[in-house]
Design an enzyme around this catalytic site. Structure first.
Site, short mmCIF file in Angstrom:
data_model
loop_
_atom_site.label_atom_id
_atom_site.label_comp_id
_atom_site.label_asym_id
_atom_site.label_seq_id
_atom_site.Cartn_x
_atom_site.Cartn_y
_atom_site.Cartn_z
N LYS A 137 8.58 1.39 9.13
CA LYS A 137 9.27 2.06 8.03
C LYS A 137 10.78 1.83 8.13
O LYS A 137 11.30 1.60 9.22
CB LYS A 137 8.99 3.57 8.09
CG LYS A 137 7.60 3.99 7.69
CD LYS A 137 7.46 5.51 7.78
CE LYS A 137 6.05 5.98 7.50
NZ LYS A 137 5.63 5.81 6.12
N ARG A 162 -5.53 7.09 6.58
CA ARG A 162 -6.89 6.93 6.08
C ARG A 162 -7.79 6.30 7.13
O ARG A 162 -8.99 6.54 7.17
CB ARG A 162 -6.85 6.11 4.78
CG ARG A 162 -6.40 4.70 4.92
CD ARG A 162 -5.98 4.07 3.60
NE ARG A 162 -4.67 4.55 3.15
CZ ARG A 162 -4.13 4.25 1.96
NH1 ARG A 162 -4.79 3.52 1.10
NH2 ARG A 162 -2.94 4.73 1.64
N1 BES Z 1 2.56 9.32 6.17
C1 BES Z 1 2.68 8.33 5.15
C2 BES Z 1 2.70 8.90 3.74
C3 BES Z 1 3.83 9.80 3.34
C4 BES Z 1 5.11 9.30 3.21
C5 BES Z 1 3.59 11.11 3.00
C6 BES Z 1 6.13 10.12 2.78
C7 BES Z 1 4.59 11.93 2.57
C8 BES Z 1 5.87 11.43 2.47
C9 BES Z 1 1.51 7.36 5.20
O1 BES Z 1 1.02 7.10 6.46
C10 BES Z 1 1.98 6.08 4.62
O2 BES Z 1 2.87 5.51 5.16
N2 BES Z 1 1.37 5.65 3.52
C11 BES Z 1 1.75 4.45 2.84
C12 BES Z 1 0.48 3.72 2.42
C13 BES Z 1 0.70 2.33 1.87
C14 BES Z 1 1.23 1.42 2.96
C15 BES Z 1 -0.61 1.79 1.34
C16 BES Z 1 2.58 4.84 1.61
O3 BES Z 1 2.26 5.86 0.98
O4 BES Z 1 3.53 4.13 1.32
MN MN Z 2 2.03 5.57 7.51
#
Ligand code: BES
Ligand code: MN
Ligand code: ZN
Length: 461
Positions: free
Chosen positions: A239, A313
């Site tokens: 990230k 997931r």
């Molecule tokens: N923990 C994050 C999602 C998240 C980010 C929740 C900010 C609340 C606030 C999750 O693990 C994630 O990074 N999801 C990605 C999925 C994508 C790569 C398909 C997302 O939502 O960008």
């Molecule tokens: Mn994530």
């Protein structure tokens, strides 16, 4: 939460008043109070305070403006604004009866939350005498659960890894005579949890699965699941600094599952409770998952890792598969799963996905009554094709980012048995700003709603 049963000394009365109730309140007071309120231009606008002096020149009463039906957040404003001391609710205008009184009392408790474990000075609390007529045990119970959720989320990732999360679950089980076991590290592989292991192997802190059970074996089976990513760096698909900053909250789903479990056990709901928490760090290391790795989840479905940041997931897959094996009456999972859910609904409203019309209705109605709303989004099967992978059964990175909260739910759906009623909640778990009763930081969202729905549904009529 700083309620007291019997005050020592003389508590100061606090009196809520709406704009429409103000007139008769003023009429009932003597000339001095009338002209005081007039001179400070008190109109009972929501949030407005009037400190009323007595004949001795000391504070004799606090009047506060409240909007009708906003009792919870109206009351939540007081603990951080009133001078230190002890107060009691003197509802002269008769605004707070039945449910409204419960909500106002909860509001006080929410407003009095302070996370000061990392401050070198302790913050000052103020106290409210429990209003007579309020269901004390029920209110303490729900506030305890919310405080636990907030504390767990607020605790820095350094001090709350998978092991510490498991410690919290074990403490709960011990307090309420439940059982708690954990499957740790490589044991996850031998016991059939390859997906949890694959994500969590990235960290020097071992991944694990928490399995807490409580209650009468013959009671209806309720299984709660929480995403326990203790810190989400994104893995090798790292990230950005901005997106990573809050990721200590990525165990917010686990915190909700534990908070709800505590409330359920403490109030002795007639259910056989099972709480499953896959707890990991999504870290960068020699064992990190790599893009286009393929893993086989507990139920045999193969997952291609299109993106290492879609880790929630993946770990939930194994937990949902395990939950399904005993055909419980209801499975509810809670997860800070997608940024997309926040784009759709903003940060305050958790997204609800469910295959059960009955639970959808129950939860939406309870959310309204409790001022703790969820919003239902569709498990739209038309988007299933976005999960197709050329190399494995499914990908964890949907082909399109649109509808990302929906495609994440469709991914999860592959791991439950279709006939089991299932609710999935995609939540923020965090207040980005400071508001009365909703301090910046970890937050329980939809917890009161779920608890009330469980209580209504499972308590024999
Ligand atoms: N923990 C994050 C999602 C998240 C980010 C929740 C900010 C609340 C606030 C999750 O693990 C994630 O990074 N999801 C990605 C999925 C994508 C790569 C398909 C997302 O939502 O960008
Ligand atoms: Mn994530
Ligand atoms: Zn995550």
């Amino acid at each position: 939460m700083h309620f007291i049963n019997t005050p020592q000394g003389n508590p100061t009365p606090i009196t809520p008043v709406t704009k429409s109730a103000l007139k008769s309140f003023i009429a009932s007071k003597d000339h001095k109070v009338q002209s005081w309120l007039k001179s400070i231009d008190f109109s009972a606008k929501a949030g407005q305070l009037a400190m009323i002096p007595g004949d001795d020149g000391k504070l004799s009463r606090i009047l506060f403006g409240i909007a009708p039906h906003e009792y919870i957040w109206g009351m939540a404003e007081l603990p951080k604004t009133l001078p230190a001391g002890t107060y009691f609710l003197d509802d002269i205008a008769g605004l707070l009866q039945g449910k409204n009184l419960d909500l106002a009392t909860i509001g006080w408790g929410l407003g009095n939350y302070i996370f000061d474990q990392y401050k070198t000075h302790n913050c000052q609390h103020i106290e409210l005498v429990f209003p007579p007529g309020v269901n004390k045990l029920a209110i303490e119970n729900i506030l305890d659960a919310i405080y636990l959720v907030r504390d767990l989320i607020n605790t820095p990732a350094k001090d709350l890894g998978p092991e510490e999360l498991a410690g919290n679950a074990a403490d709960l089980a011990k307090n309420f005579n439940g059982d708690c076991s954990t499957i740790v590290g490589e044991e996850l592989l031998s016991q059939g949890f390859p997906a949890i292991y694959a994500v969590g192997a990235s960290s020097h802190r071992d991944p694990l699965l928490i399995d807490l059970t409580w209650g009468d074996i013959d009671a209806p089976k309720l299984t709660l699941i929480g995403k326990g990513v203790c810190f989400d760096t994104g893995g090798l698909n790292l990230k950005t600094a901005h997106n990573m900053k809050l990721m200590k909250k990525d165990m917010g789903g686990a915190a909700h599952a534990l908070g709800l479990s505590m409330a359920i056990m403490k109030s002795n709901l007639p259910v056989r409770l099972r709480t499953l928490i896959p707890a990991v760090d999504n870290a960068v290391g020699p064992r990190s998952l790599k893009p286009l790795d393929v893993i086989k989840a507990r139920n045999g479905i193969t997952i291609e890792i299109g993106h290492t940041d879609a880790e929630g997931r993946v770990i939930l897959a194994d937990a949902l598969a395990l939950a399904s094996e005993e055909d419980p009456d209801l499975i509810c999972d809670f997860a800070t799963l997608t940024g997309a859910a926040r784009i759709a609904l903003g940060t305050d409203i958790p997204a609800l996905f469910t295959n059960s019309e009955e639970w959808a209705k129950l939860l939406l109605d309870e959310g309204e009554a409790a001022s703790d709303r969820l919003w239902r989004l569709p498990l739209w099967h038309g988007y299933n094709e976005l999960l197709m992978s050329p190399n494995a059964d499914i990908t964890n990175e949907p082909k399109s980012p649109y509808g990302g909260a929906i495609t994440a739910s469709l991914f999860l759906e592959r791991f439950i048995k279709k006939q089991i009623p299932w609710c999935h909640v995609d939540l923020m778990g965090w207040n980005s700003t400071q508001r009365p009763g909703r301090p910046e930081g970890g937050e329980a969202m939809g917890l009161r709603t779920f608890f009330n729905a469980f209580e209504n549904y499972f308590t024999p009529k």
